[in-house]
Design a protein around this motif. Sequence first.
Motif, PDB file in Angstrom:
ATOM      1  N   UNK A  83       0.841  -1.191   0.000  1.00 13.80           N
ATOM      2  CA  UNK A  83       0.000   0.000   0.000  1.00 13.80           C
ATOM      3  C   UNK A  83       0.876   1.241   0.000  1.00 13.80           C
ATOM      4  N   UNK A  84       0.250   2.346  -0.381  1.00 12.05           N
ATOM      5  CA  UNK A  84       0.971   3.611  -0.431  1.00 12.05           C
ATOM      6  C   UNK A  84      -0.004   4.725  -0.076  1.00 12.05           C
ATOM      7  N   UNK A  85       0.498   5.748   0.596  1.00  8.96           N
ATOM      8  CA  UNK A  85      -0.341   6.898   0.902  1.00  8.96           C
ATOM      9  C   UNK A  85      -0.213   7.934  -0.206  1.00  8.96           C
ATOM     10  N   UNK A  86      -1.341   8.383  -0.672  1.00  8.33           N
ATOM     11  CA  UNK A  86      -1.311   9.459  -1.655  1.00  8.33           C
ATOM     12  C   UNK A  86      -0.652  10.681  -1.006  1.00  8.33           C
ATOM     13  N   UNK A  87       0.417  11.214  -1.566  1.00  6.88           N
ATOM     14  CA  UNK A  87       1.122  12.348  -0.956  1.00  6.88           C
ATOM     15  C   UNK A  87       0.253  13.591  -0.840  1.00  6.88           C
ATOM     16  N   UNK A  88      -0.799  13.637  -1.606  1.00  8.47           N
ATOM     17  CA  UNK A  88      -1.645  14.828  -1.638  1.00  8.47           C
ATOM     18  C   UNK A  88      -2.762  14.745  -0.612  1.00  8.47           C
ATOM     19  N   UNK A  89      -3.614  13.723  -0.704  1.00 10.41           N
ATOM     20  CA  UNK A  89      -4.775  13.645   0.177  1.00 10.41           C
ATOM     21  C   UNK A  89      -4.613  12.578   1.257  1.00 10.41           C
ATOM     22  N   UNK A  90      -3.474  11.912   1.292  1.00 10.11           N
ATOM     23  CA  UNK A  90      -3.119  10.922   2.315  1.00 10.11           C
ATOM     24  C   UNK A  90      -4.015   9.685   2.299  1.00 10.11           C
TER      25      UNK A  90
END
Length: 67
Positions: free
Chosen positions: A3-10
């Motif tokens: 998984x990865x966190x969207x850098x913009x909206x987390x």
Amino acid sequence: MPKVNCPCCKKILFYREIKDLPYFPFCSNRCKLIDFGKWMDEKYCIAEDESSDGAKSIVEKGEGING
Ligand SMILES: [Zn+2]
């Protein structure tokens, strides 16, 4: 599942392969553009801040005078 966190909206994005996320590491094209815009703004601000020597630019009000 990675998984990865969207850098913009987390938002947390799950994927099996990177190619599952067309806008990796962003969740959407919108977030990608927003983040890119922020980056551009920051760079612009830093470049402009270089000449600040305690002197702030004076903004004059162009309002009509009553009287
Ligand atoms: Zn996002």
